[in-house]
Design a protein around this motif. Structure first.
Motif, PDB file in Angstrom:
ATOM      1  N   LEU A  55       6.217  -6.475  -1.964  1.00  0.00           N
ATOM      2  CA  LEU A  55       6.423  -5.062  -1.656  1.00  0.00           C
ATOM      3  C   LEU A  55       5.674  -4.168  -2.633  1.00  0.00           C
ATOM      4  CD1 LEU A  55      10.248  -5.047  -0.830  1.00  0.00           C
ATOM      5  CD2 LEU A  55       8.315  -5.085   0.770  1.00  0.00           C
ATOM      6  N   ALA A  56       5.663  -4.561  -3.887  1.00  0.00           N
ATOM      7  CA  ALA A  56       4.960  -3.782  -4.908  1.00  0.00           C
ATOM      8  C   ALA A  56       3.460  -3.764  -4.629  1.00  0.00           C
ATOM      9  CB  ALA A  56       5.226  -4.360  -6.291  1.00  0.00           C
ATOM     10  N   HIS A  57       2.913  -4.899  -4.218  1.00  0.00           N
ATOM     11  CA  HIS A  57       1.479  -4.969  -3.946  1.00  0.00           C
ATOM     12  C   HIS A  57       1.117  -4.104  -2.733  1.00  0.00           C
ATOM     13  CE1 HIS A  57      -2.424  -6.710  -4.719  1.00  0.00           C
ATOM     14  NE2 HIS A  57      -2.577  -6.894  -3.422  1.00  0.00           N
ATOM     15  N   ARG A  58       1.923  -4.170  -1.683  1.00  0.00           N
ATOM     16  CA  ARG A  58       1.653  -3.333  -0.497  1.00  0.00           C
ATOM     17  C   ARG A  58       1.767  -1.854  -0.825  1.00  0.00           C
ATOM     18  NH1 ARG A  58       4.586  -7.088   3.751  1.00  0.00           N
ATOM     19  NH2 ARG A  58       6.257  -6.616   2.319  1.00  0.00           N
ATOM     20  N   ALA A  59       2.783  -1.485  -1.604  1.00  0.00           N
ATOM     21  CA  ALA A  59       2.954  -0.084  -1.979  1.00  0.00           C
ATOM     22  C   ALA A  59       1.762   0.412  -2.786  1.00  0.00           C
ATOM     23  CB  ALA A  59       4.248   0.090  -2.775  1.00  0.00           C
ATOM     24  N   THR A  60       1.252  -0.429  -3.684  1.00  0.00           N
ATOM     25  CA  THR A  60       0.090  -0.055  -4.490  1.00  0.00           C
ATOM     26  C   THR A  60      -1.137   0.116  -3.614  1.00  0.00           C
ATOM     27  OG1 THR A  60       0.999  -1.189  -6.399  1.00  0.00           O
ATOM     28  CG2 THR A  60      -1.358  -0.757  -6.431  1.00  0.00           C
ATOM     29  N   GLU A  61      -1.323  -0.770  -2.635  1.00  0.00           N
ATOM     30  CA  GLU A  61      -2.459  -0.638  -1.725  1.00  0.00           C
ATOM     31  C   GLU A  61      -2.364   0.658  -0.926  1.00  0.00           C
ATOM     32  OE1 GLU A  61      -2.201  -4.327   0.429  1.00  0.00           O
ATOM     33  OE2 GLU A  61      -3.754  -5.250  -0.819  1.00  0.00           O
ATOM     34  N   ARG A  62      -1.151   1.010  -0.487  1.00  0.00           N
ATOM     35  CA  ARG A  62      -0.963   2.278   0.251  1.00  0.00           C
ATOM     36  C   ARG A  62      -1.310   3.466  -0.633  1.00  0.00           C
ATOM     37  NH1 ARG A  62       3.615   0.014   2.212  1.00  0.00           N
ATOM     38  NH2 ARG A  62       4.885   1.066   0.656  1.00  0.00           N
ATOM     39  N   ARG A  63      -0.824   3.442  -1.873  1.00  0.00           N
ATOM     40  CA  ARG A  63      -1.113   4.550  -2.789  1.00  0.00           C
ATOM     41  C   ARG A  63      -2.604   4.659  -3.065  1.00  0.00           C
ATOM     42  NH1 ARG A  63       3.944   2.914  -5.304  1.00  0.00           N
ATOM     43  NH2 ARG A  63       2.807   1.519  -6.677  1.00  0.00           N
ATOM     44  N   ALA A  64      -3.290   3.525  -3.168  1.00  0.00           N
ATOM     45  CA  ALA A  64      -4.728   3.538  -3.458  1.00  0.00           C
ATOM     46  C   ALA A  64      -5.528   4.077  -2.271  1.00  0.00           C
ATOM     47  CB  ALA A  64      -5.203   2.137  -3.814  1.00  0.00           C
ATOM     48  N   ARG A  65      -5.046   3.857  -1.056  1.00  0.00           N
ATOM     49  CA  ARG A  65      -5.766   4.333   0.136  1.00  0.00           C
ATOM     50  C   ARG A  65      -5.585   5.822   0.363  1.00  0.00           C
ATOM     51  NH1 ARG A  65      -4.264  -0.670   2.765  1.00  0.00           N
ATOM     52  NH2 ARG A  65      -2.365   0.332   3.455  1.00  0.00           N
ATOM     53  N   ARG A  66      -4.485   6.363  -0.146  1.00  0.00           N
ATOM     54  CA  ARG A  66      -4.239   7.793   0.039  1.00  0.00           C
ATOM     55  C   ARG A  66      -5.368   8.567  -0.609  1.00  0.00           C
ATOM     56  NH1 ARG A  66       1.738   8.679  -1.676  1.00  0.00           N
ATOM     57  NH2 ARG A  66       0.717   8.320  -3.627  1.00  0.00           N
ATOM     58  N   ARG A  67      -5.919   9.504   0.097  1.00  0.00           N
ATOM     59  CA  ARG A  67      -7.027  10.279  -0.457  1.00  0.00           C
ATOM     60  C   ARG A  67      -6.522  11.656  -0.836  1.00  0.00           C
ATOM     61  NH1 ARG A  67     -12.504   9.864   2.397  1.00  0.00           N
ATOM     62  NH2 ARG A  67     -13.132   9.690   0.260  1.00  0.00           N
ATOM     63  N   ARG A  68      -7.042  12.134  -1.955  1.00  0.00           N
ATOM     64  CA  ARG A  68      -6.703  13.494  -2.370  1.00  0.00           C
ATOM     65  C   ARG A  68      -7.470  14.474  -1.508  1.00  0.00           C
ATOM     66  NH1 ARG A  68      -7.195  14.414  -8.639  1.00  0.00           N
ATOM     67  NH2 ARG A  68      -7.736  16.384  -7.744  1.00  0.00           N
ATOM     68  N   GLN A  69      -6.809  15.567  -1.166  1.00  0.00           N
ATOM     69  CA  GLN A  69      -7.471  16.609  -0.393  1.00  0.00           C
ATOM     70  C   GLN A  69      -8.441  17.344  -1.312  1.00  0.00           C
ATOM     71  OE1 GLN A  69      -4.704  19.228   1.406  1.00  0.00           O
ATOM     72  NE2 GLN A  69      -6.175  20.081   2.815  1.00  0.00           N
ATOM     73  N   ALA A  70      -9.634  17.600  -0.829  1.00  0.00           N
ATOM     74  CA  ALA A  70     -10.641  18.287  -1.632  1.00  0.00           C
ATOM     75  C   ALA A  70     -10.201  19.715  -1.910  1.00  0.00           C
ATOM     76  CB  ALA A  70     -11.972  18.282  -0.893  1.00  0.00           C
ATOM     77  N   ALA A  71     -10.541  20.205  -3.100  1.00  0.00           N
ATOM     78  CA  ALA A  71     -10.216  21.578  -3.459  1.00  0.00           C
ATOM     79  C   ALA A  71     -11.042  22.529  -2.605  1.00  0.00           C
ATOM     80  CB  ALA A  71     -10.506  21.810  -4.940  1.00  0.00           C
ATOM     81  N   PRO A  72     -10.429  23.612  -2.120  1.00  0.00           N
ATOM     82  CA  PRO A  72     -11.168  24.559  -1.287  1.00  0.00           C
ATOM     83  C   PRO A  72     -12.236  25.279  -2.100  1.00  0.00           C
ATOM     84  CG  PRO A  72      -8.966  25.377  -1.735  1.00  0.00           C
ATOM     85  CD  PRO A  72      -9.049  23.995  -2.294  1.00  0.00           C
ATOM     86  N   ARG A  73     -13.301  25.666  -1.427  1.00  0.00           N
ATOM     87  CA  ARG A  73     -14.386  26.407  -2.066  1.00  0.00           C
ATOM     88  C   ARG A  73     -14.595  27.702  -1.304  1.00  0.00           C
ATOM     89  NH1 ARG A  73     -17.673  23.026  -5.414  1.00  0.00           N
ATOM     90  NH2 ARG A  73     -16.971  20.899  -5.285  1.00  0.00           N
TER      91      ARG A  73
END
Length: 127
Positions: A55-73
């Motif tokens: 479960l820890a490994h899957r959760a880490t993979e999910r967190r790593a795939r999440r992308r940060r939203q780019a800051a608006p310009r």
């Protein structure tokens, strides 16, 4: 000392170490990792009694795939109403900053010589 992310095998070793009642420091030593890495891993994934490697490994993979939203310009990057910035406080700050720029560096003579900047600005001191 090993670097990079924890592998699935590392997480399995952490789970086995916890099941054997080993301290985080001992698990870390056996994996050649900092104790803080093990502490964060276990805390982030259920704690010592609920930690599960898969479960820890899957959760880490999910967190790593999440992308940060780019800051608006551009114009949309300016603070919008309701974003938590007090427009009056921003205006006061801008005025004070402009005054500081106009005053320039402290002078050795004249009114206010040797006084701290907040005195020269006639502002209360806020540490």
């Amino acid at each position: 000392m090993a670097g990079g992310r924890l592998s699935r095998q590392d997480r399995q070793q952490i789970a086995l170490g916890l099941a054997d009642g080993l301290a985080f420091a001992e698990i870390a030593r056996r994996l050649d990792r900092p104790t803080s890495t093990i502490t964060r891993e276990v805390t982030r994934n259920g704690g010592p009694t609920a930690y599960r490697a898969d479960l820890a490994h899957r959760a880490t993979e999910r967190r790593a795939r999440r992308r940060r939203q780019a800051a608006p310009r551009g114009p949309q990057a300016l603070p919008q109403p309701g974003t938590g910035r007090d427009p009056e406080a921003v205006r006061e700050y801008e005025e004070t900053f402009t005054t500081v720029l106009r005053l320039g560096p402290a002078q050795d003579d004249g009114p206010g010589a040797g006084l701290p900047l907040h005195h020269r600005l006639r502002q209360p001191h806020r540490p």
